[in-house]
Scaffold this motif. Structure first.
Motif, mmCIF file in Angstrom:
data_model
loop_
_atom_site.group_PDB
_atom_site.id
_atom_site.type_symbol
_atom_site.label_atom_id
_atom_site.label_comp_id
_atom_site.label_asym_id
_atom_site.label_seq_id
_atom_site.Cartn_x
_atom_site.Cartn_y
_atom_site.Cartn_z
ATOM 1 N N GLN A 112 -8.437 4.100 -11.067
ATOM 2 C CA GLN A 112 -7.587 5.265 -11.292
ATOM 3 C C GLN A 112 -6.859 5.107 -12.643
ATOM 4 O O GLN A 112 -5.637 5.052 -12.704
ATOM 5 C CB GLN A 112 -6.563 5.414 -10.154
ATOM 6 N N PRO A 113 -7.602 5.044 -13.747
ATOM 7 C CA PRO A 113 -6.968 4.793 -15.053
ATOM 8 C C PRO A 113 -6.211 6.014 -15.558
ATOM 9 O O PRO A 113 -6.577 7.156 -15.278
ATOM 10 C CB PRO A 113 -8.155 4.462 -15.949
ATOM 11 N N LEU A 114 -5.142 5.745 -16.316
ATOM 12 C CA LEU A 114 -4.436 6.819 -17.016
ATOM 13 C C LEU A 114 -5.058 7.096 -18.377
ATOM 14 O O LEU A 114 -4.946 8.208 -18.897
ATOM 15 C CB LEU A 114 -2.955 6.454 -17.196
ATOM 16 N N ASP A 115 -5.695 6.075 -18.943
ATOM 17 C CA ASP A 115 -6.299 6.194 -20.280
ATOM 18 C C ASP A 115 -7.692 5.597 -20.204
ATOM 19 O O ASP A 115 -7.865 4.419 -19.854
ATOM 20 C CB ASP A 115 -5.438 5.460 -21.312
ATOM 21 N N ALA A 116 -8.712 6.384 -20.522
ATOM 22 C CA ALA A 116 -10.103 5.927 -20.409
ATOM 23 C C ALA A 116 -10.597 5.196 -21.636
ATOM 24 O O ALA A 116 -11.748 4.734 -21.676
ATOM 25 C CB ALA A 116 -11.019 7.130 -20.135
ATOM 26 N N ALA A 117 -9.766 5.032 -22.659
ATOM 27 C CA ALA A 117 -10.201 4.372 -23.892
ATOM 28 C C ALA A 117 -10.352 2.871 -23.676
ATOM 29 O O ALA A 117 -9.748 2.282 -22.776
ATOM 30 C CB ALA A 117 -9.205 4.646 -25.012
ATOM 31 N N ASN A 118 -11.152 2.236 -24.517
ATOM 32 C CA ASN A 118 -11.358 0.791 -24.471
ATOM 33 C C ASN A 118 -10.559 0.116 -25.580
ATOM 34 O O ASN A 118 -11.098 -0.513 -26.493
ATOM 35 C CB ASN A 118 -12.852 0.450 -24.610
ATOM 36 N N THR A 119 -9.250 0.247 -25.478
ATOM 37 C CA THR A 119 -8.350 -0.341 -26.471
ATOM 38 C C THR A 119 -7.285 -1.138 -25.750
ATOM 39 O O THR A 119 -6.988 -0.876 -24.573
ATOM 40 C CB THR A 119 -7.694 0.755 -27.322
ATOM 41 N N PRO A 120 -6.671 -2.107 -26.438
ATOM 42 C CA PRO A 120 -5.599 -2.882 -25.797
ATOM 43 C C PRO A 120 -4.453 -1.993 -25.319
ATOM 44 O O PRO A 120 -3.869 -2.251 -24.253
ATOM 45 C CB PRO A 120 -5.166 -3.839 -26.912
ATOM 46 N N ALA A 121 -4.123 -0.928 -26.061
ATOM 47 C CA ALA A 121 -3.042 -0.039 -25.640
ATOM 48 C C ALA A 121 -3.411 0.697 -24.351
ATOM 49 O O ALA A 121 -2.572 0.870 -23.458
ATOM 50 C CB ALA A 121 -2.729 0.959 -26.745
ATOM 51 N N ALA A 122 -4.699 1.127 -24.260
ATOM 52 C CA ALA A 122 -5.143 1.805 -23.041
ATOM 53 C C ALA A 122 -5.140 0.853 -21.863
ATOM 54 O O ALA A 122 -4.733 1.218 -20.740
ATOM 55 C CB ALA A 122 -6.537 2.399 -23.247
ATOM 56 N N TYR A 123 -5.583 -0.399 -22.083
ATOM 57 C CA TYR A 123 -5.571 -1.382 -21.007
ATOM 58 C C TYR A 123 -4.141 -1.617 -20.508
ATOM 59 O O TYR A 123 -3.889 -1.682 -19.307
ATOM 60 C CB TYR A 123 -6.179 -2.699 -21.484
ATOM 61 N N ALA A 124 -3.199 -1.767 -21.457
ATOM 62 C CA ALA A 124 -1.810 -2.004 -21.082
ATOM 63 C C ALA A 124 -1.239 -0.826 -20.302
ATOM 64 O O ALA A 124 -0.463 -0.997 -19.351
ATOM 65 C CB ALA A 124 -0.978 -2.274 -22.330
ATOM 66 N N ARG A 125 -1.618 0.396 -20.678
ATOM 67 C CA ARG A 125 -1.120 1.574 -19.968
ATOM 68 C C ARG A 125 -1.677 1.658 -18.557
ATOM 69 O O ARG A 125 -1.002 2.094 -17.620
ATOM 70 C CB ARG A 125 -1.495 2.834 -20.749
ATOM 71 N N ASN A 126 -2.916 1.224 -18.371
ATOM 72 C CA ASN A 126 -3.543 1.299 -17.049
ATOM 73 C C ASN A 126 -3.037 0.216 -16.109
ATOM 74 O O ASN A 126 -3.121 0.378 -14.887
ATOM 75 C CB ASN A 126 -5.057 1.202 -17.186
ATOM 76 N N ARG A 127 -2.524 -0.908 -16.631
ATOM 77 C CA ARG A 127 -1.950 -1.956 -15.783
ATOM 78 C C ARG A 127 -0.535 -1.524 -15.410
ATOM 79 O O ARG A 127 0.383 -1.575 -16.231
ATOM 80 C CB ARG A 127 -1.927 -3.294 -16.518
ATOM 81 N N ARG A 128 -0.329 -1.121 -14.144
ATOM 82 C CA ARG A 128 0.936 -0.494 -13.796
ATOM 83 C C ARG A 128 1.192 -0.579 -12.293
ATOM 84 O O ARG A 128 0.280 -0.825 -11.507
ATOM 85 C CB ARG A 128 0.954 0.978 -14.226
ATOM 86 N N ILE A 129 2.468 -0.369 -11.926
ATOM 87 C CA ILE A 129 2.901 -0.194 -10.535
ATOM 88 C C ILE A 129 3.540 1.186 -10.446
ATOM 89 O O ILE A 129 4.446 1.521 -11.215
ATOM 90 C CB ILE A 129 3.908 -1.265 -10.105
ATOM 91 N N GLU A 130 3.054 2.004 -9.510
ATOM 92 C CA GLU A 130 3.556 3.367 -9.351
ATOM 93 C C GLU A 130 4.306 3.486 -8.021
ATOM 94 O O GLU A 130 3.895 2.910 -7.011
ATOM 95 C CB GLU A 130 2.419 4.389 -9.382
ATOM 96 N N PHE A 131 5.401 4.234 -8.062
ATOM 97 C CA PHE A 131 6.181 4.543 -6.858
ATOM 98 C C PHE A 131 6.066 6.046 -6.597
ATOM 99 O O PHE A 131 6.347 6.855 -7.488
ATOM 100 C CB PHE A 131 7.647 4.145 -7.046
ATOM 101 N N ARG A 132 5.655 6.381 -5.377
ATOM 102 C CA ARG A 132 5.471 7.807 -5.012
ATOM 103 C C ARG A 132 6.188 8.062 -3.691
ATOM 104 O O ARG A 132 5.866 7.427 -2.682
ATOM 105 C CB ARG A 132 3.986 8.138 -4.891
ATOM 106 N N LEU A 133 7.152 8.961 -3.691
ATOM 107 C CA LEU A 133 7.834 9.367 -2.462
ATOM 108 C C LEU A 133 7.097 10.586 -1.892
ATOM 109 O O LEU A 133 7.053 11.650 -2.501
ATOM 110 C CB LEU A 133 9.307 9.735 -2.748
ATOM 111 N N THR A 134 6.477 10.413 -0.733
ATOM 112 C CA THR A 134 5.627 11.459 -0.181
ATOM 113 C C THR A 134 5.795 11.519 1.333
ATOM 114 O O THR A 134 6.547 10.731 1.911
ATOM 115 C CB THR A 134 4.136 11.185 -0.553
ATOM 116 N N ASP A 135 5.113 12.492 1.954
ATOM 117 C CA ASP A 135 5.193 12.603 3.404
ATOM 118 C C ASP A 135 4.104 11.742 4.047
ATOM 119 O O ASP A 135 3.104 11.422 3.418
ATOM 120 C CB ASP A 135 5.035 14.065 3.863
ATOM 121 N N ARG A 136 4.326 11.432 5.337
ATOM 122 C CA ARG A 136 3.380 10.550 6.025
ATOM 123 C C ARG A 136 2.147 11.323 6.439
ATOM 124 O O ARG A 136 2.257 12.430 6.928
ATOM 125 C CB ARG A 136 4.044 9.960 7.266
#
Length: 333
Positions: free
Chosen positions: A309-333
């Protein structure tokens, strides 16, 4: 009568008497034949009328059989769609089966009457009486079928009314669910708003749509699922803020805070076999820290998405760094 003539020698002539006798016998035979022909004609007319009557009865039986088939189809359809009317439909099916048996019995009786009419004319009055009884029975069956049809129509109307009630309840439920979703959106906005104010100057922390995103470098060393000291501080701050917001969420709202772990597409060189294990373990580590800070574990979920589930499909160090992440989502069950 002609007088007997005397012939020669005054002898009696008997021939005219024979002629008179034969004429009389011929007239009697002719009269008998005429009576027989007239009787045969009346008998033929009577038989034709009975045949017409039987044909009409057979047509009525065919119509009743068709009506019976239609009634059975309606009954089956109602059995499949309205469970609450199962008992009434079962009674109707039993009545229809009984009527079908009576119809079969009547068909057998009519066939026997056809054979009786062909073999014995002397029983015509008795047969007419029985045919009248059969007609009365057919009329009674028709009345019963009409009553069953009316009952099925009433059941169909009741089913339509129940469908309308179900539709109304569904609409009310959808409205209630929409209201709960709107309430959850309001608390999510409040939660993210507070975090945005607290971490607005923090590099690598931002809001993307309905998600609050931490870059992995802020929380974890490269290739590791152990939180850094700075990462623990960030998650503790988030936990305190979330405890304040969650305490105001009504208990009837089925909410959950989902922690999603994401990795980049680069091959992994650590203790983890693949990015699946790394992303999942990082999410679990965050969940454990939130639980230790007093967040109800029943409202937490940890998921790992690896690098799919990448945010950036490029093959660059900046894209790799952007895709390495922890996301918090408040949602219903």
């Amino acid at each position: 009568m002609a007088r007997r003539r005397r012939g020669p020698n005054n002898a009696l002539d008997a021939w005219p008497g024979y002629v008179d006798a034969l004429s009389t016998l011929l007239m009697v035979v002719t009269f008998v034949l005429l009576v027989f022909v007239v009787g045969q004609q009346f008998l033929s007319v009577s038989l034709m009328r009975r045949e017409h009557t039987l044909d009409a009865l057979q047509k009525q039986l065919a119509e009743l059989s068709h009506m019976l088939s239609m009634t059975e189809d309606k009954n089956k359809s109602l059995n499949a769609t309205v469970a609450s009317l199962a008992n009434d439909k079962q009674k109707n099916e039993d009545q229809l089966k009984a009527l079908a048996g009576q119809m079969a019995l009547l068909n057998g009786q009519l066939q026997s009457k056809d054979q009786a009419l062909a073999s014995a004319d002397s029983t015509s009055q008795q047969q007419n009486s029985k045919i009248s009884d059969l007609q009365a029975q057919i009329e009674e069956l028709t009345r019963q079928l009409q009553a069953i049809s009316n009952a099925l129509d009433i059941e169909k109307k009741n089913e339509t009314a129940k469908d309308a009630q179900i539709q109304d309840l569904g609409n009310k439920l959808n409205i209630a669910l929409a209201d709960k979703v709107n309430q959850l959106k309001r608390y999510r906005s409040e939660f993210f708003g507070r975090l945005r104010d607290i971490l607005k100057n923090q590099k690598g922390v931002n809001v993307v749509g309905d998600r609050f995103v931490f870059q992995s470098e802020i929380l974890f060393p490269q290739g590791s699922a152990d939180l850094t000291a700075e990462g623990k501080k960030e998650i503790t701050t988030l936990a305190k803020t979330f405890k304040q917001v969650s305490s105001t969420i009504p208990t009837d709202i089925p909410w959950i805070l989902r922690i999603d772990g994401h990795a980049d597409r680069q091959p992994i060189h650590s203790a983890f076999p693949s990015n699946w294990e790394l992303s999942s373990e990082r999410a679990i580590t965050v969940v454990k820290l939130l639980v230790s800070e007093g967040i109800d574990p029943r409202h937490l979920a940890a998921t790992g998405f690896a690098d799919y589930q990448p945010l950036d499909a490029a093959n660059t160090p900046a894209a790799y760094a952007r895709n390495r992440r922890i996301e918090f989502r408040l949602t219903d069950r």
